[in-house]
Design an enzyme around this catalytic site. Sequence first.
Site, PDB file in Angstrom:
ATOM      1  CB  CYS A  12      -0.835   0.046   1.114  1.00  0.00           C
ATOM      2  SG  CYS A  12      -0.093   0.007   2.688  1.00  0.00           S
ATOM      3  N   GLY A  38      -0.370  -0.017  -4.880  1.00  0.00           N
ATOM      4  CA  GLY A  38      -1.471  -0.970  -4.404  1.00  0.00           C
ATOM      5  C   GLY A  38      -2.629  -0.639  -5.395  1.00  0.00           C
TER       6      GLY A  38
END
Length: 469
Positions: A12, A38
Site C-alpha cells: 500500500c 497498491g
Amino acid sequence: MFNEISSLHEECGVFGVWGADNANYLTYLGLHSLQHRGQEGAGIVTNENGKLHSYRNLGLLSQVFANKQRLYDLVGNAAIGHVRYSTAGENKIENVQPLLFDFTDEQFALAHNGNLTNSITLKKELESKGHIFKSSSDSEVLMHLIKISTEEKQIDKIKDALNKIQGGFAYLLLTKDSLIVALDSHGFRPLSIGKLNNGSYVVASETCALDAVNAEFVRDVLPGELITISDKGMEIDHWTNDTKLAFCSMEFVYFARADSDLLGINVHTARKRMGKRLAKEQPVDGDIVVGVPNSSLSAASGFAEESGLPYEMGLIKNQYMGREFIQPTQELREKSVRQKLAAVKGVVRDKKVILVDDSIVRGTTCAYIVRMLREAGAKEVHLRIASPQFKFPCFFGIDIQKKSELLASHKSIEEMRKMFDADSLEFLSEDGLVDAIGLKTDGPDTGLDLSYFDGNYPAYLYDYAETDA
C-alpha cells in the site's frame, strides 16, 4: 519484477494532509501518484470541523472515485488516504483503508503501510477479551490496543499501543483535531513530510506524491518517531528510542517510483548505479542493452552506459492494460505478458541482446520473455539482474512470506538459466547493491534491510518464526 506481472507487491501507499481547504482533491492527487504501491482498493477520510467522512471501495483509485460526487462529498480541510495491495487480510471491502472507527465519544481513522509480525497473537488475545474485529487486516490491531490502554492522554495511549506491536509499519492516524504519524523502530517503509505554500502539511509514502501536489519536502520520518500535526503546527516526538535503521532495499530495487527520493537518495540514480555496477561485475559480449519496462529501465541505462553499448527500446509496454487482465494460471499469465509486453522486432533481430531486469522472484514468466525476444529474431539473450538473488521471504510489508515461492531459494543460477533458455544469467552482488544505493550511515552498518538476499532479519518474526522462512 514487472515482467512477472503479479510476482511481487508492496501492499500500500499512504497520503495525508492537514490544513488545506481542498484536502479531498489533494489526497486524490497524492494517491494517484502512489497507485503503483497498491491497486486492489482505495479510500479517503476527511475531517470537517472534527467530523470525519469516509469513502472506500475495491479497485483502482479512478474506479473507486469514478463517480466524482463521492470525492466532492468528502469535505474538510484535513484528510488521509490509502491505496492497497493485500498481504495480511483478504481482498475485500472490509479491509480497504483508511479504516474509520465511530466510538461513542470520538471518531478515529487509520491508514497503514507495512505488516505486523505479531498481529495473529495480538488478535487472539484481544478476541479472547471480547474484542470484535471489523476486518481481517492486521492494521486494525493498533486501534484496539489504543482503546484498551490505561494511559490518560490520547498521545500516551498511542505510544502504549505502538510499543505492543512488532514488524514494519507506517501509520497515519486522523482524529478530530490532529493528524498523527508513526514509523516503526527500523524504518522499513518510506514516509516523508512536505509543506504547501499556505503552510499546510502533507505526508506521503513517497516524495513523488509531494511533488504531485506541489509540496516542498521538509523531512523524512525517522524510525521510532511519533509526529503530531495540528493547527498548532508540527510536533516531533518518539514512541521509542530503541531504534536501528533497516530501510527496505527493495524500495530502491523495485517498489518506489523512479522520480522519488528515499532518505535523500533519488531512486532513478540509485538504479542507474546498480546497472553500472552490474556491468562491471558481470560483463558480457553483446550488441544492445534492453530493459524490462518499467522499473528496470534505469538499471538498463546504467548498464549500457558503463559497457559502452547502445541502450535500445527492445520491449514495449502496453500502458493501458490494467491488473484486471492478470490471470491465475501459467498459460493465461503468458497470454497476459503478450498483451502487456511486446518485443520490437526491428530492434532485436539478429542482435546479441543483454536483457536487464530488476529482480527474479517467482520466475513465472521470465522464460516467456526470453522466448519472445528469440521469436523476434534475437541471436542471443543474456539475462543480467540488477539485484542479488531473492532467496528469503519478507515479513515486513511484501506479499512473499514463503521460501518455497522464491525460485532462487531452490534453484541454482545454472538451473534458472536453463529454465529461462538464456545464453547466460548473472546477478548483482550484495556489496554492489549496497554501494549503488549509497545510503550514508555511521559505522559499518548499511542501514538497509537485506534479508531478502541473506536471510538476516533485522527484527524477530514472532508469528512467522515457525514458517518455512
